[in-house]
Motif scaffolding. Structure first.
Motif, PDB file in Angstrom:
ATOM      1  N   VAL A 164     -24.134 -26.096  62.654  1.00 26.06           N
ATOM      2  CA  VAL A 164     -24.323 -24.209  62.487  1.00 26.06           C
ATOM      3  C   VAL A 164     -24.320 -23.808  64.022  1.00 26.06           C
ATOM      4  N   VAL A 165     -23.196 -23.162  64.121  1.00 21.42           N
ATOM      5  CA  VAL A 165     -23.089 -22.230  65.294  1.00 21.42           C
ATOM      6  C   VAL A 165     -23.199 -20.713  65.268  1.00 21.42           C
ATOM      7  N   ASP A 166     -24.388 -20.055  65.837  1.00 20.66           N
ATOM      8  CA  ASP A 166     -24.596 -18.618  65.628  1.00 20.66           C
ATOM      9  C   ASP A 166     -23.655 -18.163  66.795  1.00 20.66           C
ATOM     10  N   GLU A 167     -22.967 -17.172  66.117  1.00 21.88           N
ATOM     11  CA  GLU A 167     -22.027 -16.290  66.938  1.00 21.88           C
ATOM     12  C   GLU A 167     -22.314 -14.945  66.833  1.00 21.88           C
ATOM     13  N   ALA A 168     -23.596 -14.566  66.546  1.00 20.69           N
ATOM     14  CA  ALA A 168     -24.248 -12.992  66.580  1.00 20.69           C
ATOM     15  C   ALA A 168     -23.421 -12.319  67.713  1.00 20.69           C
ATOM     16  N   PHE A 169     -23.391 -12.782  68.767  1.00 17.84           N
ATOM     17  CA  PHE A 169     -22.937 -12.085  69.904  1.00 17.84           C
ATOM     18  C   PHE A 169     -21.643 -12.739  70.432  1.00 17.84           C
ATOM     19  N   ALA A 170     -20.835 -13.219  69.733  1.00 18.46           N
ATOM     20  CA  ALA A 170     -19.429 -13.618  70.107  1.00 18.46           C
ATOM     21  C   ALA A 170     -18.496 -12.649  70.389  1.00 18.46           C
ATOM     22  N   ASP A 171     -18.820 -11.355  69.620  1.00 21.84           N
ATOM     23  CA  ASP A 171     -17.748 -10.321  69.887  1.00 21.84           C
ATOM     24  C   ASP A 171     -18.412  -9.481  71.116  1.00 21.84           C
ATOM     25  N   THR A 172     -19.301  -9.747  71.702  1.00 21.26           N
ATOM     26  CA  THR A 172     -19.716  -9.323  72.974  1.00 21.26           C
ATOM     27  C   THR A 172     -18.923  -9.974  74.505  1.00 21.26           C
ATOM     28  N   VAL A 173     -18.125 -10.851  73.988  1.00 23.51           N
ATOM     29  CA  VAL A 173     -17.636 -11.592  75.254  1.00 23.51           C
ATOM     30  C   VAL A 173     -16.231 -11.207  74.996  1.00 23.51           C
ATOM     31  N   PRO A 174     -15.624 -10.504  76.025  1.00 24.53           N
ATOM     32  CA  PRO A 174     -14.142 -10.310  75.975  1.00 24.53           C
ATOM     33  C   PRO A 174     -13.169 -11.517  75.441  1.00 24.53           C
TER      34      PRO A 174
END
Length: 347
Positions: A164-174
């Protein structure tokens, strides 16, 4: 005992400037507010998830049956704890604590894999027990803001294990360079995403999970009927369009500049932990409990660190804000650190 249910919103109070919650915007943009307002006209009917599942699937190049819509990313962790029967779950810390809390509540055995400050809080795949058949890791990780290489995450996958990879903040990285959201070749992978952080939708509770059709079906079997509201579904459709994704990318580039301004303005006594890449930074300060209280007294709310396994009372998580807010904060932090009492003068 660590309070796994303590989160940044608990730090807030009227009159405080919020640097404790990692939501980029104070409110959704005007076009998204218009979408939400319009969705109320359809609220007399039961929610129809089909358009939102189709939109999310298209955004990630996946079949619709590999998309699970959830009432916030946190719901996915509860569903995993209900649907799976792990012999041993490994949670990589410091990280968002709700996955471990959900596993504990369901009675599953959990081991903590605590990363090291000396390593820059970077993931070491070899530290995860081989016998763990459920592994949870954040990327970028809350609260360290460290972005782990996708190759290291993939190295954790193996047959018979759910990763399980929590990417809740993935779209904060260009560019989302280390995201696994579009990967369909990694066995047992579940990617968890959220609309909360970029779009200012914490109160709407909207997110989704991506994984194999079989695993998505297992999780969905533990949801109640109509788990995602009509406004949340409308937000999923709207935020999955190419135009919205381009706006999110522009926002991530803004965050890069704003974070640089924050780091440049910090006083020397505030040590930046790791290599921050997301919408928050982890600081270590001397006498952190006093510093956090002094910041509150001067009008600033920051997130305490000692409720994250692996951190201490000297750790503070600080959200990235616009440069003018950051300048005022770093000035306040400098004053607090400079005014620290001299131990020799304390009676």
């Amino acid at each position: 005992m660590t309070d796994l249910h303590h989160h940044g919103d608990a730090e807030l109070a009227p009159g405080l400037v919020d640097l404790a919650v990692n939501v980029r915007a104070d409110a959704p943009p005007a076009w998204l507010r218009a979408v939400l307002h319009a969705s109320i006209d359809a609220a007399s009917s039961y929610p129809d998830p089909a358009p939102a599942r189709t939109a999310v699937a298209a955004a990630h190049g996946r079949p619709v049956d590999e998309v699970l819509l959830t009432a916030g990313a946190a719901e996915t962790f509860v569903l995993l704890a209900r649907a799976l029967r792990p012999r041993l779950a490994a949670v990589v810390h410091p990280s968002f604590t709700e996955p471990e809390a959900a596993l504990d509540a369901a009675g599953h055995p959990v081991t903590r894999v605590v990363l090291r400050a000396a390593d820059g809080w970077r993931l070491d795949p070899a530290a995860v027990p081989e016998e763990a058949d459920l592994v949870v890791v954040g990327n970028p990780t809350n609260p360290t803001s460290v972005l782990h290489p996708a190759a290291d995450l993939v190295d954790l996958a193996r047959p018979g294990r759910v990763l399980v990879v929590d990417e809740a903040f993935a779209d904060t990285v260009p560019g989302e360079p280390e995201s696994l959201a579009d990967r369909r070749d990694v066995p047992g992978l579940v990617v968890v995403r959220s609309l909360t952080k970029t779009w200012g939708l914490a109160g709407l509770r909207v997110g989704y999970a991506l994984g194999s059709a079989a695993l998505v079906a297992r999780l969905a079997a533990h949801q109640p009927r109509w788990p995602v509201s009509t406004p949340a579904l409308a937000a999923l459709v709207a935020c999955s369009t190419p135009a919205a994704r381009a706006e999110a990318e522009a926002g991530a580039r803004d965050l890069d500049r704003w974070r640089a301004a924050l780091l440049a303005g910090l006083p020397p006594a505030a040590v930046v932990e790791g290599d921050p890449r997301s919408s928050f930074v982890l600081l270590r300060v001397p006498d952190g409990v006093r510093v956090r209280q002094a910041l509150r007294d001067s009008g600033w709310a920051v997130r305490r660190g000692d409720t994250f396994p692996g951190l201490t009372g000297d750790h503070l998580r600080v959200a990235v804000r616009r440069p003018e807010v950051t300048a005022a904060f770093t000035a306040a932090l400098t004053d607090v650190l400079v005014s620290a009492p001299n131990p020799e003068e304390v009676p």
